[in-house]
Design an enzyme around this catalytic site. Structure first.
Site, PDB file in Angstrom:
ATOM      1  N   HIS A 195       0.860  -1.286   0.140  1.00 55.94           N
ATOM      2  CA  HIS A 195      -0.192   0.214  -0.010  1.00 55.94           C
ATOM      3  C   HIS A 195       0.898   1.166   0.085  1.00 55.94           C
ATOM      4  O   HIS A 195       1.949   1.310   0.777  1.00 55.94           O
ATOM      5  CB  HIS A 195      -1.093   0.086   1.104  1.00 55.94           C
ATOM      6  CG  HIS A 195      -0.429   0.113   2.413  1.00 55.94           C
ATOM      7  ND1 HIS A 195      -0.426   1.284   3.171  1.00 55.94           N
ATOM      8  CD2 HIS A 195      -0.217  -0.965   3.352  1.00 55.94           C
ATOM      9  CE1 HIS A 195      -0.067   1.320   4.706  1.00 55.94           C
ATOM     10  NE2 HIS A 195       0.453   0.087   4.521  1.00 55.94           N
ATOM     11  N   ASP A 197       5.939   2.002   6.763  1.00 49.82           N
ATOM     12  CA  ASP A 197       4.566   1.672   6.481  1.00 49.82           C
ATOM     13  C   ASP A 197       3.913   2.266   5.556  1.00 49.82           C
ATOM     14  O   ASP A 197       3.336   3.380   6.078  1.00 49.82           O
ATOM     15  CB  ASP A 197       3.958   1.473   7.798  1.00 49.82           C
ATOM     16  CG  ASP A 197       2.384   0.787   7.808  1.00 49.82           C
ATOM     17  OD1 ASP A 197       2.149   0.199   6.761  1.00 49.82           O
ATOM     18  OD2 ASP A 197       1.789   0.918   8.792  1.00 49.82           O
ATOM     19  N   GLU A 234      -5.366   1.762   2.514  1.00 57.07           N
ATOM     20  CA  GLU A 234      -5.352   0.647   3.352  1.00 57.07           C
ATOM     21  C   GLU A 234      -5.277   0.843   4.581  1.00 57.07           C
ATOM     22  O   GLU A 234      -6.037  -0.023   5.430  1.00 57.07           O
ATOM     23  CB  GLU A 234      -3.778  -0.127   3.102  1.00 57.07           C
ATOM     24  CG  GLU A 234      -3.583  -1.515   3.801  1.00 57.07           C
ATOM     25  CD  GLU A 234      -3.152  -1.148   5.386  1.00 57.07           C
ATOM     26  OE1 GLU A 234      -2.824  -2.561   5.862  1.00 57.07           O
ATOM     27  OE2 GLU A 234      -2.575  -0.212   5.740  1.00 57.07           O
ATOM     28  N   GLU A 235      -4.840   2.095   4.930  1.00 58.16           N
ATOM     29  CA  GLU A 235      -4.905   2.233   6.495  1.00 58.16           C
ATOM     30  C   GLU A 235      -6.259   2.749   7.055  1.00 58.16           C
ATOM     31  O   GLU A 235      -6.425   2.669   8.300  1.00 58.16           O
ATOM     32  CB  GLU A 235      -3.924   3.467   6.994  1.00 58.16           C
ATOM     33  CG  GLU A 235      -2.314   3.395   6.300  1.00 58.16           C
ATOM     34  CD  GLU A 235      -1.784   2.281   7.499  1.00 58.16           C
ATOM     35  OE1 GLU A 235      -2.545   1.727   8.414  1.00 58.16           O
ATOM     36  OE2 GLU A 235      -0.586   2.004   7.259  1.00 58.16           O
ATOM     37  N   ASP A 245       4.087  -5.978   3.370  1.00 57.59           N
ATOM     38  CA  ASP A 245       3.803  -4.771   4.265  1.00 57.59           C
ATOM     39  C   ASP A 245       4.743  -5.091   5.404  1.00 57.59           C
ATOM     40  O   ASP A 245       5.505  -6.030   5.507  1.00 57.59           O
ATOM     41  CB  ASP A 245       2.360  -4.837   4.830  1.00 57.59           C
ATOM     42  CG  ASP A 245       1.561  -3.494   4.977  1.00 57.59           C
ATOM     43  OD1 ASP A 245       2.673  -2.745   5.610  1.00 57.59           O
ATOM     44  OD2 ASP A 245       0.612  -3.238   5.237  1.00 57.59           O
ATOM     45  N   HIS A 302       3.510   3.096  13.074  1.00 54.87           N
ATOM     46  CA  HIS A 302       2.944   4.334  12.991  1.00 54.87           C
ATOM     47  C   HIS A 302       3.046   5.275  13.925  1.00 54.87           C
ATOM     48  O   HIS A 302       2.636   6.193  14.363  1.00 54.87           O
ATOM     49  CB  HIS A 302       1.207   4.102  13.625  1.00 54.87           C
ATOM     50  CG  HIS A 302       0.515   3.037  12.385  1.00 54.87           C
ATOM     51  ND1 HIS A 302      -0.913   2.837  12.543  1.00 54.87           N
ATOM     52  CD2 HIS A 302       0.842   2.709  11.313  1.00 54.87           C
ATOM     53  CE1 HIS A 302      -1.346   2.404  11.441  1.00 54.87           C
ATOM     54  NE2 HIS A 302      -0.372   1.952  10.569  1.00 54.87           N
TER      55      HIS A 302
HETATM   56 CO    CO Z   1      -0.206   0.759   8.835  1.00 54.06          CO
HETATM   57 ZN    ZN Z   2       0.826  -1.192   6.327  1.00 57.60          ZN
END
Ligand code: CO
Ligand code: ZN
Length: 321
Positions: A59, A159, A188-189, A211, A297
């Site tokens: 992603h 990420d 995606e998030e 990922d 994150h």
């Molecule tokens: Co993420």
């Molecule tokens: Zn991710």
């Protein structure tokens, strides 16, 4: 490092992936036969072949914030785009698409910092002044520069730009045999949304999500078998998917045969595109290749470049088998 710098420092909050999409498109174009986007914004790079149809997905969106309200004094209230840890938000810097920078403050002191008590300070003195540069619905990404320490890199948005990086590298040298789709998904998030439309359109025989995964190798981390520098992680499960046994077994066998360091991943928090891919149409045999990442994150996520290298090798091996 130059490519990684571009990939991590180009902002692309979920729903606003146009700039990062352009960067990836330019990078991968020389290594594939065609590059196109779908209506949702997913980027698909197709390397034609006559064998199995295999879809790889990473992603390209990242977490961020979205403006919900601007008060009389020019402070911005916001909501999350993707999963934010509210206790870690205070004094983080954010960047809007037009370059406006803000810092997150709190109206409470020494409290739990509920999202509703936080605000973004862009240095404006009034609502009118703030509204000259920022509107309701504008999104901002976190600021976090790319730094290298020994074999590790730290940056925001690893990420999943590190997954995008791995797919680009894999596409570059992969053997032409199977029919390969390298997909860079959007949103995606916020719930694995982009992966649904790409998988539906392409209808692959096999799908692999690339990922990051959490690790258990920092002081008092929740116990987890994955660690930095121990190889590419072969996903067994996360909260969105139980990986197809055939795909998982094939990945492990390839790693063993080619001497690629690997580790098994069971991630008990969070999902990945693998979940959405596996549930498309009447089901798609789906696995995952993950890159171990600390502080997911946060504006300073950390990965080991050796793990990235091994993930690329494993992607190439699966693409060529
Ligand atoms: Co993420
Ligand atoms: Zn991710």
């Amino acid at each position: 490092m130059e490519l990684l710098e571009q990939l991590t420092q180009t902002d692309g909050v979920s729903g606003r992936e146009k700039h990062i999409c352009g960067v990836i498109s330019n990078e991968i174009l020389p290594y594939v036969d065609e590059v196109y986007t779908d209506a949702l914004g997913n980027l698909i790079a197709h390397k034609k072949g006559t064998g199995k149809k295999i879809l790889f997905a990473a992603h390209m969106d990242e977490i961020g914030v979205i403006v919900t309200f601007i008060d009389d004094n020019g402070f911005l209230r916001f909501s999350n785009v993707g999963g934010l840890y509210r206790e870690h938000l205070l004094y983080r810097k954010v960047r809007f698409e037009n370059g406006v920078i803000g810092v997150i403050g709190s109206e409470e002191h020494n409290k739990e910092h509920k999202l509703s008590k936080l605000y973004i300070d862009i240095g404006a003195n009034s609502r009118e002044e703030a509204e000259q540069t920022v509107s309701i619905g504008d999104t901002a990404a976190f600021i976090g520069d790319l730094r290298q320490i020994n074999n590790k890199v730290i940056s925001k948005a690893l990420d999943d730009r590190i997954g995008c990086y791995a797919l680009i590298q894999a596409a570059r040298e992969v053997q032409r045999k199977n029919d390969l789709y390298f997909c860079f998904t959007v949103q995606e998030e916020v719930g694995l949304r982009g992966a649904k439309t790409v998988a539906h359109d392409i209808e692959p025989d096999f799908a692999v999500a690339v990922d990051v995964t959490d690790t258990g190798d920092t002081p008092k981390a929740p116990e987890m078998a994955v660690g930095l520098g121990k190889g590419a992680a072969v996903k067994v499960m996360d909260r969105s998917v139980l990986c197809d046994v055939q795909v998982r077994t094939a990945l492990v066998a390839l790693a063993k045969k080619q001497g690629i360091p690997y580790q098994l991943e069971v991630m008990t928090d969070g999902g990945t595109d693998a979940g959405a891919l596996s549930l498309t149409r009447s089901g798609i045999k789906t696995g995952g290749i993950s890159i171990p990442c600390r502080y997911v994150h946060s504006p300073a996520e950390m990965v080991d470049l050796e793990d990235v290298h091994h993930a690329v090798q494993l992607i190439r091996a699966f693409a060529a088998q």
